[in-house]
Design a protein around this motif. Structure first.
Motif, mmCIF file in Angstrom:
data_model
loop_
_atom_site.group_PDB
_atom_site.id
_atom_site.type_symbol
_atom_site.label_atom_id
_atom_site.label_comp_id
_atom_site.label_asym_id
_atom_site.label_seq_id
_atom_site.Cartn_x
_atom_site.Cartn_y
_atom_site.Cartn_z
ATOM 1 N N GLY A 162 1.280 -1.181 -0.407
ATOM 2 C CA GLY A 162 0.463 -0.400 -0.335
ATOM 3 C C GLY A 162 1.017 1.082 0.328
ATOM 4 O O GLY A 162 2.403 1.036 -0.097
ATOM 5 N N PRO A 163 0.627 2.677 -0.015
ATOM 6 C CA PRO A 163 0.789 3.892 0.243
ATOM 7 C C PRO A 163 2.227 3.970 1.427
ATOM 8 O O PRO A 163 2.597 4.067 0.835
ATOM 9 C CB PRO A 163 0.349 4.703 -0.006
ATOM 10 C CG PRO A 163 -1.778 4.494 0.209
ATOM 11 C CD PRO A 163 -1.538 2.706 0.012
ATOM 12 N N LEU A 164 1.295 3.228 2.891
ATOM 13 C CA LEU A 164 2.755 3.404 3.145
ATOM 14 C C LEU A 164 3.739 2.190 3.583
ATOM 15 O O LEU A 164 4.504 1.981 4.745
ATOM 16 C CB LEU A 164 1.996 2.862 4.362
ATOM 17 C CG LEU A 164 0.554 4.728 4.538
ATOM 18 C CD1 LEU A 164 -0.149 4.183 5.998
ATOM 19 C CD2 LEU A 164 1.942 6.049 4.689
ATOM 20 N N GLY A 165 3.395 1.236 3.266
ATOM 21 C CA GLY A 165 4.276 -0.101 2.752
ATOM 22 C C GLY A 165 3.215 -1.524 2.615
ATOM 23 O O GLY A 165 2.859 -1.605 1.850
ATOM 24 N N LYS A 166 4.123 -2.527 3.107
ATOM 25 C CA LYS A 166 3.338 -4.027 2.798
ATOM 26 C C LYS A 166 2.189 -3.924 4.128
ATOM 27 O O LYS A 166 2.546 -3.644 5.430
ATOM 28 C CB LYS A 166 4.622 -5.445 3.091
ATOM 29 C CG LYS A 166 6.031 -5.618 2.227
ATOM 30 C CD LYS A 166 6.845 -6.090 2.479
ATOM 31 C CE LYS A 166 8.036 -6.359 1.174
ATOM 32 N NZ LYS A 166 8.792 -7.408 1.494
ATOM 33 N N ILE A 167 1.166 -4.783 3.442
ATOM 34 C CA ILE A 167 0.894 -5.017 4.206
ATOM 35 C C ILE A 167 -0.838 -6.753 4.097
ATOM 36 O O ILE A 167 -0.105 -7.159 3.156
ATOM 37 C CB ILE A 167 -1.069 -4.043 4.001
ATOM 38 C CG1 ILE A 167 -2.343 -4.130 4.591
ATOM 39 C CG2 ILE A 167 -1.380 -4.319 2.394
ATOM 40 C CD1 ILE A 167 -3.000 -2.879 4.572
ATOM 41 N N ARG A 168 -0.960 -7.116 5.108
ATOM 42 C CA ARG A 168 -1.628 -8.359 5.311
ATOM 43 C C ARG A 168 -2.534 -8.663 6.629
ATOM 44 O O ARG A 168 -2.417 -7.300 7.523
ATOM 45 C CB ARG A 168 -0.722 -9.330 5.490
ATOM 46 C CG ARG A 168 -1.120 -11.155 6.528
ATOM 47 C CD ARG A 168 0.117 -11.367 6.336
ATOM 48 N NE ARG A 168 0.913 -12.006 6.219
ATOM 49 C CZ ARG A 168 1.780 -12.607 5.591
ATOM 50 N NH1 ARG A 168 0.861 -13.982 4.634
ATOM 51 N NH2 ARG A 168 2.586 -12.670 4.422
ATOM 52 N N ALA A 169 -3.860 -8.908 5.992
ATOM 53 C CA ALA A 169 -5.475 -8.639 6.080
ATOM 54 C C ALA A 169 -6.289 -10.236 6.681
ATOM 55 O O ALA A 169 -5.746 -10.823 5.553
ATOM 56 C CB ALA A 169 -6.204 -7.353 5.800
ATOM 57 N N GLY A 170 -7.144 -9.722 7.006
ATOM 58 C CA GLY A 170 -7.445 -11.536 7.252
ATOM 59 C C GLY A 170 -8.720 -11.437 6.159
ATOM 60 O O GLY A 170 -8.947 -12.401 5.864
ATOM 61 N N ALA A 171 -9.077 -10.060 6.122
ATOM 62 C CA ALA A 171 -10.290 -10.302 5.058
ATOM 63 C C ALA A 171 -10.178 -8.871 4.354
ATOM 64 O O ALA A 171 -9.443 -7.941 5.174
ATOM 65 C CB ALA A 171 -11.563 -10.682 5.806
ATOM 66 N N MET A 172 -11.595 -8.552 3.165
ATOM 67 C CA MET A 172 -10.882 -6.340 3.298
ATOM 68 C C MET A 172 -12.656 -6.652 2.361
ATOM 69 O O MET A 172 -13.183 -7.565 2.019
ATOM 70 C CB MET A 172 -9.711 -6.885 2.314
ATOM 71 C CG MET A 172 -10.573 -5.165 1.511
ATOM 72 S SD MET A 172 -8.214 -5.210 -0.068
ATOM 73 C CE MET A 172 -9.554 -5.839 -1.103
ATOM 74 N N GLN A 173 -13.480 -5.524 1.924
ATOM 75 C CA GLN A 173 -14.226 -4.774 0.867
ATOM 76 C C GLN A 173 -13.773 -3.858 0.689
ATOM 77 O O GLN A 173 -13.009 -3.721 1.202
ATOM 78 C CB GLN A 173 -15.436 -4.362 2.573
ATOM 79 C CG GLN A 173 -15.982 -6.134 3.205
ATOM 80 C CD GLN A 173 -17.322 -5.019 3.935
ATOM 81 O OE1 GLN A 173 -17.420 -4.375 4.477
ATOM 82 N NE2 GLN A 173 -17.635 -6.326 4.266
ATOM 83 N N ILE A 174 -13.930 -4.414 -0.568
ATOM 84 C CA ILE A 174 -14.470 -2.925 -1.744
ATOM 85 C C ILE A 174 -15.606 -2.880 -1.969
ATOM 86 O O ILE A 174 -17.015 -3.747 -2.048
ATOM 87 C CB ILE A 174 -13.690 -3.781 -3.380
ATOM 88 C CG1 ILE A 174 -12.375 -3.868 -2.540
ATOM 89 C CG2 ILE A 174 -14.345 -2.640 -4.392
ATOM 90 C CD1 ILE A 174 -12.125 -5.030 -3.665
ATOM 91 N N GLY A 175 -16.302 -1.389 -1.204
ATOM 92 C CA GLY A 175 -17.634 -1.027 -1.238
ATOM 93 C C GLY A 175 -17.228 0.623 -1.241
ATOM 94 O O GLY A 175 -16.629 1.672 -1.277
ATOM 95 N N GLU A 176 -18.479 0.761 -0.672
ATOM 96 C CA GLU A 176 -19.413 1.993 -1.268
ATOM 97 C C GLU A 176 -20.674 2.386 0.140
ATOM 98 O O GLU A 176 -21.036 1.764 0.087
ATOM 99 C CB GLU A 176 -20.037 2.883 -2.238
ATOM 100 C CG GLU A 176 -21.179 2.304 -3.449
ATOM 101 C CD GLU A 176 -21.451 2.874 -4.654
ATOM 102 O OE1 GLU A 176 -19.823 2.987 -4.927
ATOM 103 O OE2 GLU A 176 -22.307 2.155 -5.102
ATOM 104 N N SER A 177 -20.607 3.127 0.779
ATOM 105 C CA SER A 177 -22.327 3.907 1.573
ATOM 106 C C SER A 177 -22.311 4.710 1.207
ATOM 107 O O SER A 177 -22.622 5.137 0.016
ATOM 108 C CB SER A 177 -21.191 4.053 3.225
ATOM 109 O OG SER A 177 -20.386 5.594 2.501
ATOM 110 N N PRO A 178 -23.926 4.008 1.751
ATOM 111 C CA PRO A 178 -24.810 5.469 1.769
ATOM 112 C C PRO A 178 -24.663 6.286 1.139
ATOM 113 O O PRO A 178 -24.986 7.333 0.316
ATOM 114 C CB PRO A 178 -26.059 4.961 1.626
ATOM 115 C CG PRO A 178 -25.781 3.519 2.644
ATOM 116 C CD PRO A 178 -23.920 3.375 3.000
#
Length: 204
Positions: A168-184
Motif C-alpha cells: 500500500g501507500p505506506l508499505g507492506k500490508i497483510r489482513a485476514g479479510a477486506m471489503q471493496i465498497g461504497e456507503s450510502p
C-alpha cells in the motif's frame, strides 16, 4: 457315305463367337453383385463423427470476449470482461468465465482494476464470485493479492473472505479479510479487517 472333315478355321470362329456372348454376361453379373454388396450398410462400421450428442453440443456453447457493464446504486461505473464464458443451460444470465478483468471507476475519477483466472457472473442480479490468483490495483497505490472475491456490483459491496497480502501507500500490508465498497453517504474505498498487519516502508 462321305465323312465330314473338321475345319479348324470353322471351330475357331465358333469359339470366338461363344466367347463374345458369354464374357459380357459374366461381367454384367459381377457388376450387379458388387453393386448389391456396396449398398449393404454395417451400423457397427459407422464413422465416429456420426455419434454426436446434439443436446450436449448445445449445452457447451461459449461466448468469446464477453463484456458486461453498468453503474452501481451510488454511481460507481463497472465494466467486466473475459476471454471466454460459458452460459448456464438453465439460466443464460449466469455464466462461468475465464481470464476476468473487472474495472471500477469512481465518479470522482480513478480506476480500481481486478484480475482473476476464474469466476461466476450473474448479469441479472449483478453478483460475482471470483477465484484463483486475484490481483487488485487501486488508483491510490494499493497492489493486493487474494484467492477469492464475492459480492454485488449493483450495490458495490465486494468481499475478500480470505487473506489479503500486498503493498500500500505506506508499505507492506497483510489482513485476514477486506471489503471493496461504497456507503450510502458516498464514501468509497477499501476496508481491511481480520487482524491487519502493516510493515511501514519509508519513501525511497
Amino acid at each position: 457315305m462321305v465323312a465330314e472333315s473338321t475345319n479348324p478355321q470353322s471351330l475357331h470362329s465358333r469359339v470366338v463367337w461363344w466367347t463374345k456372348l458369354i464374357l459380357p454376361v459374366v461381367a454384367l453379373g459381377l457388376l450387379s453383385t458388387l453393386f448389391l454388396l456396396a449398398r449393404t450398410v454395417d451400423p457397427d462400421n459407422a464413422l465416429p463423427i456420426a455419434d454426436v450428442d446434439v443436446t450436449e453440443r448445445a449445452r457447451e456453447q461459449q461466448l468469446t470476449a464477453p463484456r458486461f457493464a453498468g453503474v452501481s446504486a451510488n454511481g460507481t461505473t463497472f465494466a467486466l470482461s473475459a476471454t471466454r464464458a460459458k452460459p448456464d443451460a438453465a439460466d443464460p444470465r449466469r455464466m462461468t468465465a475465464e481470464d476476468i478483468r473487472l474495472t471500477l471507476t469512481m465518479p470522482e475519477g480513478g480506476d480500481t482494476t481486478v484480475r482473476a483466472g476464474l469466476g461466476e457472473v450473474d448479469t441479472g442480479s449483478r453478483d460475482i464470485a471470483l477465484a484463483g490468483d486475484i490481483r487488485i490495483e487501486t488508483p491510490d497505490g494499493f497492489a493486493l493479492r487474494t484467492e477469492r472475491l464475492q459480492g454485488s456490483l449493483g450495490q458495490m459491496m465486494i468481499t475478500a473472505p480470505g487473506e489479503i497480502i500486498g503493498i500500500g501507500p505506506l508499505g507492506k500490508i497483510r489482513a485476514g479479510a477486506m471489503q471493496i465498497g461504497e456507503s450510502p453517504e458516498g464514501d468509497r474505498g477499501l476496508l481491511f479487517t481480520g487482524g491487519v498487519e502493516l510493515l511501514y516502508l519509508p519513501p525511497g
